[in-house]
Design an enzyme around this catalytic site. Structure first.
Site, mmCIF file in Angstrom:
data_model
loop_
_atom_site.group_PDB
_atom_site.id
_atom_site.type_symbol
_atom_site.label_atom_id
_atom_site.label_comp_id
_atom_site.label_asym_id
_atom_site.label_seq_id
_atom_site.Cartn_x
_atom_site.Cartn_y
_atom_site.Cartn_z
ATOM 1 C CB ALA A 117 61.998 -6.124 82.557
ATOM 2 C CB ILE A 127 60.401 -1.523 83.635
ATOM 3 C CG1 ILE A 127 61.318 -1.945 82.483
ATOM 4 C CG2 ILE A 127 61.063 -1.835 84.977
ATOM 5 C CD1 ILE A 127 62.499 -1.109 82.254
ATOM 6 C CE LYS A 128 54.988 -6.312 89.837
ATOM 7 N NZ LYS A 128 53.995 -7.381 89.904
ATOM 8 C CB THR A 129 60.475 -0.784 89.273
ATOM 9 O OG1 THR A 129 61.610 -0.945 90.123
ATOM 10 C CG2 THR A 129 60.074 0.688 89.243
#
Ligand code: R5P
Length: 297
Positions: free
Chosen positions: A170, A200-202
């Site tokens: 995500a 997750i990429k943030t």
């Protein structure tokens, strides 16, 4: 008829069978196929990854540095643990002999001329299996105009990914009006993880990134964002991994560098060897100079 073999005798009765754990946060209860694919993205020795993001064309066309992926990106591929890209570029341009992980962009729809959060699922799971991908990436727009639709894109992909053994990444997309602070990223990352994303990429934020990582029960990778001077990008990567990120997913800060091949190796030094930003920058300069000398013959 094959010859009948003698029955086995060595059962190692005094050696207990090892029950292997799994090296990634929150991933111990996943199925074998998902773990195996995650281990093609994250290096099991360091627990981290250097993902090279080159999927920008899916909404903004031929981005600076990505005009000719065959010329500019293919030579960088051996230095990436994983490439993040679209199936169009994968099929047309990436040699099938590439042995690293493939993270396939699985949502799309609007271009930069429209509302970006209005995405839909854009890849069938059968095609993802055919392409032998290691994960699928979905953009999630928490707080965006089409927030619910983008969350549903993710949950549908998670259901299908669990069925086929393909992890879902995500990507917390930040609309132009959203404040990029720790509170926002804690909210966005936690929602993605709670609803099943495998990692997750943030974005990195200087204040409170450690709390974003700590409150997210699955691995986080740091998004690169717009091009920064090399030392600053290395400093940001260093801070992110020291504060809990399991690596980086970086595009423009690598392929828009004046020496992308040197930059990706410097980023690897930070991620996999814990090089300090200044050490990594010196490595960048050293490789860059070698490459210049090689070019001059
Ligand atoms: C958008 O959010 C996409 O995932 C990008 O196309 C890409 O991955 C961004 O990479 P970077 O910001 O490091 O250039």
């Amino acid at each position: 008829m094959p010859e009948v073999d003698q029955e086995g005798k060595d059962y190692g009765l005094d050696i207990p069978v090892k029950t292997e754990g799994f090296f990634l946060k929150g991933s111990h209860a996943l199925d074998w196929g998902i773990k195996n694919r995650l281990a093609r993205i994250f290096n099991p020795d360091t627990g981290r990854t250097v993902m090279l993001a080159i999927d920008h064309g899916y909404f903004q066309g031929p981005t600076t540095g990505l005009e000719r992926i065959d010329l500019n990106i293919v030579p960088l591929a051996p230095y990436a643990d994983t490439i993040m890209l679209t199936r169009g570029i994968l099929r047309t341009t990436i040699p099938p002999t590439y042995r690293g992980g493939i993270v396939l962009r699985a949502t799309g729809g609007p271009s930069i001329l429209k509302e970006l959060s209005n995405e839909q699922i854009a890849v069938d799971m059968e095609d993802a299996v055919r392409l032998n991908v290691s994960a699928l990436a979905v953009q999630v727009f928490i707080g965006g105009e089409f927030e619910t639709q983008s969350v549903h894109n993710m949950t549908r992909l998670v259901d299908r990914g669990n069925r086929y053994g393909i992890p879902i990444l995500a990507v917390t997309a930040v609309g132009k009006d959203m404040a990029r602070d720790a509170r926002y990223f804690r909210l966005a990352c936690r929602i993605c993880a709670e609803l099943g994303a495998h990692y997750i990429k943030t974005y990195y934020i200087p204040d409170g990134f450690d709390t974003v990582a700590a409150s997210c029960p699955v691995p986080l990778v740091m998004a690169g964002g717009k091009k920064l001077p090399e030392l600053e990008a290395l400093q940001m990567s260093y801070n992110a991994v020291q504060e809990g990120a399991a690596g980086v997913d970086m595009g423009r800060n690598i392929f828009q560098s004046d020496a992308p091949e040197a930059m990706i190796q410097a980023v690897r030094g930070v991620v996999h060897k814990n090089l300090k930003p200044q050490e990594a920058y010196e490595l960048f300069l050293e490789i860059k100079n070698k490459l210049i000398l090689k070019k001059c013959g």
